[in-house]
Scaffold this motif. Structure first.
Motif, PDB file in Angstrom:
ATOM      1  N   PRO A  95       0.838  -1.179   0.000  1.00 19.40           N
ATOM      2  CA  PRO A  95       0.000   0.000   0.000  1.00 19.40           C
ATOM      3  C   PRO A  95       0.879   1.237   0.000  1.00 19.40           C
ATOM      4  O   PRO A  95       1.991   1.208   0.494  1.00 19.40           O
ATOM      5  N   ALA A  96       0.366   2.316  -0.544  1.00 18.18           N
ATOM      6  CA  ALA A  96       1.134   3.554  -0.585  1.00 18.18           C
ATOM      7  C   ALA A  96       0.460   4.566   0.324  1.00 18.18           C
ATOM      8  O   ALA A  96      -0.757   4.574   0.459  1.00 18.18           O
ATOM      9  N   LEU A 132       0.648  -7.967  -1.068  1.00 20.83           N
ATOM     10  CA  LEU A 132       1.048  -6.609  -1.444  1.00 20.83           C
ATOM     11  C   LEU A 132       1.564  -6.595  -2.881  1.00 20.83           C
ATOM     12  O   LEU A 132       1.418  -5.608  -3.594  1.00 20.83           O
ATOM     13  N   LYS A 133       2.143  -7.718  -3.291  1.00 13.38           N
ATOM     14  CA  LYS A 133       2.710  -7.774  -4.641  1.00 13.38           C
ATOM     15  C   LYS A 133       1.637  -7.792  -5.713  1.00 13.38           C
ATOM     16  O   LYS A 133       1.890  -7.450  -6.862  1.00 13.38           O
ATOM     17  N   HIS A 193       9.306   0.086   2.004  1.00 16.34           N
ATOM     18  CA  HIS A 193       9.948  -0.646   0.905  1.00 16.34           C
ATOM     19  C   HIS A 193       9.095  -0.676  -0.345  1.00 16.34           C
ATOM     20  O   HIS A 193       9.596  -0.587  -1.449  1.00 16.34           O
ATOM     21  N   MET A 194       7.797  -0.827  -0.152  1.00 15.56           N
ATOM     22  CA  MET A 194       6.947  -0.867  -1.330  1.00 15.56           C
ATOM     23  C   MET A 194       6.863   0.516  -1.980  1.00 15.56           C
ATOM     24  O   MET A 194       6.483   0.634  -3.142  1.00 15.56           O
ATOM     25  N   PHE A 226      12.405  -6.331  -8.998  1.00 16.72           N
ATOM     26  CA  PHE A 226      13.303  -7.059  -8.103  1.00 16.72           C
ATOM     27  C   PHE A 226      12.936  -6.779  -6.654  1.00 16.72           C
ATOM     28  O   PHE A 226      12.961  -7.673  -5.810  1.00 16.72           O
ATOM     29  N   MET A 227      12.602  -5.527  -6.406  1.00 15.87           N
ATOM     30  CA  MET A 227      12.236  -5.126  -5.048  1.00 15.87           C
ATOM     31  C   MET A 227      11.054  -5.942  -4.555  1.00 15.87           C
ATOM     32  O   MET A 227      10.993  -6.326  -3.381  1.00 15.87           O
ATOM     33  N   MET A 228      10.096  -6.207  -5.446  1.00 22.47           N
ATOM     34  CA  MET A 228       8.917  -6.972  -5.033  1.00 22.47           C
ATOM     35  C   MET A 228       9.322  -8.360  -4.564  1.00 22.47           C
ATOM     36  O   MET A 228       8.848  -8.853  -3.543  1.00 22.47           O
ATOM     37  N   ILE A 229      10.207  -8.996  -5.333  1.00 21.09           N
ATOM     38  CA  ILE A 229      10.619 -10.356  -4.961  1.00 21.09           C
ATOM     39  C   ILE A 229      11.453 -10.303  -3.680  1.00 21.09           C
ATOM     40  O   ILE A 229      11.240 -11.090  -2.741  1.00 21.09           O
TER      41      ILE A 229
END
Lengths: 538, 539
Positions: free
Chosen positions: A256-257, A284-285, A342-343, A363-366
């Motif tokens: 979420p943002a 979240l992904k 992070h998201m 990459f950040m998601m993984i």
């Protein structure tokens, strides 16, 4: 092999659902647990078969179906609702591939982590497996309608999993999660209908295909729709922007943002440990995936026009999330806010629309999937023993539980972005991507004719401070929980047991592997697709 | 004597060709008579009457299925008093299916404690109301319109107060009858203006007459009053805001199978009637504005009414604690959704109402009703099962239902999620279809789409509250021993909702094929005919 590449994805999606039915008929606690575990193991094993069937070199770099020389492969389709041209259509490409593997992997670990659930075990495992079907469905659907259905389907079990098995304020957290996500979904539904209506003029009925319009996500992102949606279908720029914003709201709630994030700390804090893992690592992904699969490919021009808005949302999420995390007194809430932070990098990477930014966001998601699952499990381990999560009351755990401290330190370091661990690669690539956007040949600079330069530089520089803040609160957490003098109340704590090590070890291995060999473990699979997607934007 | 005969004309004897399309209605009439004479032969008449009624409804359903493709079925019958088309046919089938479900539900709820000897009255009333609702779908004549609406209403008033010893039931009945009488009076008053203005009772002919010429300023005012009267009368049946006040009280006071019956059948019939009348008038006008008759304004009024109705329904439901009142407000909201789609039927657009009467808005409403029927029947059945065990309609007494009766709780969850409109249940596809139809028209209708979307969010809260209490609130109340037939009915409804979701393709095909209205503009009927019929002159 042919059978596999035709049916593998469908089997992957519905196998957990079959497992859920089996669980309902299983007799006895152990039978239920082992049926569920066997289902997740088989699903994970089948997803590993994708390494054999998924061809990451395939295609000429177009975002199209493999039959048209593109990157989307293993497509299986069947007509579902001919009146609207809605199809059951699943397929895989570099965007969904890592997320599918991540999902089956985390679900397997979460299933092991669920071993000590006692309350209404049968219902728990059935809902858990049903949730896995929803998740895999989201990542594998290529039809907008089907995507939406799975997106919603994953909502229902989550409500019960938080609401029944959660902590003290579980009811509040569950309904809040449900309401927030549904608000986003309604926006998606409106765009779903709207996009279809416009697509009817772009893809009129033909002799072979009597119904106009399409829900096909690859076709909608394709050059024909993009070229004709304004000229032939008559979509105005305002409508396009509205649709894009509605899509982004739907996905950003899930990401979420900030400022749509307030459901997340509540949901995370109240959810049981395995569900927190799934929520942070996979659910979240789905938001991030939606941004890359639907929002930007369908309406890239709106994305260019509104880049500043979403870049600011990304940067605010990074900084605000980190500041919030720093001020938390609850260990789990701290991890939850670090997820928001992070998201934020994912949102920023998408909004900047650069090669490195998009790759970094993916990459950040993984990486975040690995580290957040690990962090939540670590919080769960200590909560099982101490029955509280207050950071101020912890201290000196390192003496009593050295192995646990070792795992925790790796997780924290991976989370704060220490080079050599997975968090670093994602953060750095997004930051590089942000600075790249300031180059004169970047999409945004071209679009704004150079006017965006000061904004891009400001945002990129601010987002760098997020890295420092993250390091600050993570290190402080390690210090408060693990170091310091040994406290009497924690003296007799047992060390992590075999089951907990079984969960933590693969996560640690993945955190290191992704950090050391990012290309081999990740980019080699995604590069082709990301390039293809990227071409759509420019 | 000869003068008298000449005045009333020779008796009109309909042939089989004219009776055949209405086989279902004829079977209903036969069943009503059969139900009334059953107690002369059987002593335990309650159960026997229920079985006779069920058999009669089944026969009516089958006969309607059989005649659907016969020649000469589609069109006007009885000199234009009744109309039969695909739209009316599907509504009749849905209605009969639903009534059969309600009778089955009666077995599980009231059968054991209904006073012996009340059965014949009850089922005669139920079937009479059904007959009225069935006829409401096939009327395009003002006289028949009033008759069928009253035919549906009067038995409903009695049914609402059928629990004679209940104070609250009597109150419900009185409230219903007072509201109904006033709105009927307003409607008939309005309709009399229509007749006065155009000299005909045929709705299609009225449309043509409107198109033919201007009626002056005063005439326009009268026309506005006339249409207002129509909207008031039908709005009452639909429970559209601001004519919805009766709905929660009546639903709470009536016995639960009557509530179920009213929630779907009565509202559905009124919507179907509204669709037919408005579309026939609009088609007569050629979907174009004429002096004094702005279709856009009419569509706007109905659209706004629909939007307000669903919002008021959902907001009202938020604070309810009685399951019947909650579902009453929910049914107001769902009627509002469907009203939104009705606003499209007067729009001139080939994609919405085709030249041959093919209408996607009618299709959307039929599909919605087909799904809504199962959702409401199921939800009320579960509520009835719990009421019978616990004697309470308060949702706080649903606490711990997931343990006390897992299957009933699971079914109720399905119905609640389906009523919200979440996949994988059919409520979602019904809502999707509706929103799509509204979006197709574009323009301001997107506002209705947004309103429906917003309402979905409002509605989430109270539907989920029921689920929350069943699953999340602990309770040590004993397990429930629910009636297996009732549970079977609930499971069947839940299964139907999942199947209709997966099998949307056939459902959508059927409703598309049957979403077809017979519009009198095709026949270029002369106004003289119906005037002749009323005065008794033969052509």
């Amino acid at each position: 092999m042919d059978f596999l590449s035709n049916w593998l994805l469908t089997i992957l999606i519905f196998l957990p659902c079959v497992g859920a039915v089996l669980v309902l008929f299983a007799k006895g606690r152990d039978a239920v647990r082992w049926t569920a575990l066997a289902t997740t193991i088989v699903t994970f094993a089948l997803s590993l078969l994708l390494f054999a069937t998924f061809d990451w070199h395939q295609g000429n770099g177009k975002y199209a179906y493999a039959s048209e020389g593109g990157v989307v492969q293993m497509v299986q389709q069947a007509a579902w609702i001919p009146a609207f041209n809605i199809q059951y259509k699943v397929g895989i490409d570099g965007l969904s591939f890592p997320l599918v593997i991540l999902s089956t992997f985390i679900c397997l670990l979460a299933c092991i982590a669920s071993w000590n659930i006692d309350k209404m075990l049968k219902g728990y495992m059935a809902l858990f497996l049903f949730l896995e079907t929803g998740i895999l469905g989201v990542f594998l659907s290529l039809d907008f309608f089907l995507f939406y259905v799975f997106f919603e389907v994953s909502l229902l079990p989550m409500y019960f999993l938080i609401g029944i098995w959660g902590g003290p304020r579980k009811e509040y957290a569950a309904i809040k999660f449900f309401l927030y996500t549904l608000v986003g979904s309604i926006g998606l539904l409106i765009v779903l209908i709207g996009t279809y209506l416009y697509s009817r003029s772009v893809f009129p009925a033909t002799a072979g295909n009597p119904v106009a319009g399409t829900f096909d996500l690859v076709k909608l992102a394709g050059p024909e729709f993009q070229a004709k949606v304004m000229s032939v279908a008559g979509m105005t720029s305002a409508v396009m922007k509205t649709f894009f914003v509605l899509l982004m709201i739907g996905f950003l709630i899930k990401v979420p943002a900030v400022p749509l994030h307030t459901w997340l700390p509540d949901a995370h804090v109240e959810a049981p440990t395995p569900i927190s893992m799934i929520l942070a690592a996979i659910l979240l992904k789905m938001g991030g995936y939606g941004i890359f699969r639907i929002a930007y490919p369908l309406y890239p021009n709106a994305g260019k026009e509104l880049w500043l808005l979403f870049a600011i949302i990304g940067v605010v999420s990074i900084i605000y999330g980190a500041l919030c995390a720093m001020s938390q007194t609850d260990f789990k809430k701290l991890v939850a806010y670090s997820s928001v932070s992070h998201m934020g990098f994912v949102t920023l990477g998408a909004a900047m629309m650069t090669d490195a930014g998009v790759n970094g966001a993916l990459f950040m998601m993984i990486a975040h999937g690995i580290t957040s699952a690990m962090m939540f499990f670590i919080v769960g381990v200590i909560y099982d023993r101490a029955h509280h999560r207050e950071l101020a009351r912890f201290g000196g755990i390192a003496t009593t539980m050295p192995v646990y401290t070792g795992f925790s330190t790796v997780a924290c370091m991976a989370n704060l972005g220490l080079p050599g661990l997975c968090g670093f690669v994602g953060e750095v690539m997004v930051l590089i991507g942000s600075f790249q956007a300031a180059k004169p040949d970047s999409i945004i600079m071209q679009y704004t004719k150079g006017a965006a330069w000061p904004y891009i530089m400001t945002l990129a520089v601010i987002s760098c401070f997020g890295v420092i803040l993250t390091a600050g609160y993570m290190l402080w957490t390690i210090q408060r929980v693990f170091f310091g003098p040994e406290k009497n109340e924690y003296r007799g704590f047992p060390e992590v047991d075999r089951r907990e090590i079984t969960v933590l070890t693969p996560l640690t291995v993945m955190a290191i592997a992704l950090g050391v060999l990012p290309t081999l473990t990740m980019f080699v699979f995604t590069q082709q697709t990301v390039n293809a997607l990227f071409k759509l934007f420019s | 004597m000869t003068h008298l005969l000449a005045a009333i004309g020779l008796p009109y004897i309909p042939g089989w060709d004219e009776l055949r399309p209405f086989a279902a209605d004829l079977w209903l009439i036969v069943t009503i008579v059969a139900v009334l004479i059953t107690p002369f032969f059987i002593t335990r008449s309650n159960i026997a009457c229920a079985l006779v009624a069920l058999a009669g409804v089944t026969l009516a359903f089958l006969s309607q299925l059989l005649v659907r493709n016969s020649p000469h079925v589609i069109g006007e019958h009885f000199r234009g008093l009744l109309v039969m088309d695909q739209f009316a046919m599907l509504w009749k089938l849905l209605l009969l299916l639903f009534v059969a479900g309600v009778i089955l539900m009666w077995f599980t709820t009231t059968a054991s404690n209904m006073h012996e000897g009340d059965g014949p009255e009850f089922f005669a009333l139920l079937l009479s109301a059904t007959l009225g609702m069935s006829l409401m779908a096939s009327t395009s004549n003002l006289l028949m319109l009033v008759l069928s609406v009253e035919m549906a209403s009067l038995p409903s008033y009695v049914l609402a107060g059928f629990r004679k010893t209940h104070r609250i039931g009597a109150e419900a009945s009185l409230k219903y009858v007072l509201f109904g009488a006033v709105t009927s009076a307003v409607m008939i008053y309005g309709l009399s203006f229509l007749y006065g203005l155009y000299g005909t009772l045929q709705v299609g002919a009225i449309g043509h007459a409107m198109a033919a010429g201007a009626i002056g300023v005063g005439g326009n005012a009268l026309l506005a009053v006339a249409l207002l009267g129509l909207i008031v009368g039908i709005g009452f049946k639909v429970s559209a805001v601001p004519f919805h006040f009766w709905c929660p009280d009546v639903f709470e006071g009536a016995s639960i199978e009557v509530t179920t019956f009213l929630s779907v059948a009565s509202k559905g019939a009124a919507l179907v009637l509204l669709i037919r009348v408005l579309t026939t008038i609009a088609a007569g006008l050629g979907f174009a504005p004429h002096a004094g008759m702005s279709l856009a304004a009419l569509a706007g009024v109905i659209g706004v009414m629909g939007a307000v109705t669903c919002t008021v329904g959902n907001l009202g439901a938020l604070v309810q604690t009685n399951i019947k009142r909650l579902l009453a407000y929910s049914s107001i909201a769902h009627a509002g959704y469907m009203l939104c789609a009705v606003s499209l039927l007067v729009r001139h657009k080939a994609t919405i109402v085709g030249e041959d009467g093919n209408s996607i808005a009618a299709q959307a409403i039929l599909l919605y009703l087909a799904v809504y029927l199962f959702m409401n029947l199921g939800a009320f059945t579960v509520a009835a099962l719990i009421y019978r065990q616990t004697g309470s309609e308060d949702i706080t007494h649903y606490a711990g239902l997931s343990r006390r009766s897992p299957l009933a709780a699971a079914c109720m969850t399905v119905f609640m999620f389906s009523l919200i409109g979440l996949p994988p249940f059919a409520g979602f596809v019904a809502k999707f279809n509706l929103m799509w139809v509204l979006g197709t028209n574009g323009g301001w209708w997107w506002a209705l789409v947004a309103v429906i979307g917003l309402n979905t969010i409002f509605s989430l809260y109270y539907y989920v509250r029921v689920v929350k209490i069943m699953y999340l609130t602990p309770s040590d109340a004993p397990a429930l021993n629910v009636n297996p037939l009732g549970l079977g009915l609930a499971v069947a409804c839940a299964a139907a909702l999942v199947l209709l979701f997966i099998g949307l393709a056939p459902l959508s095909r059927v409703t598309t094929n049957y979403g077809k209205l017979y519009l009198t503009s095709q026949t270029q009927q002369q106004p003289a005919q119906s005037t002749a019929m009323i005065t008794g002159e033969r052509r």
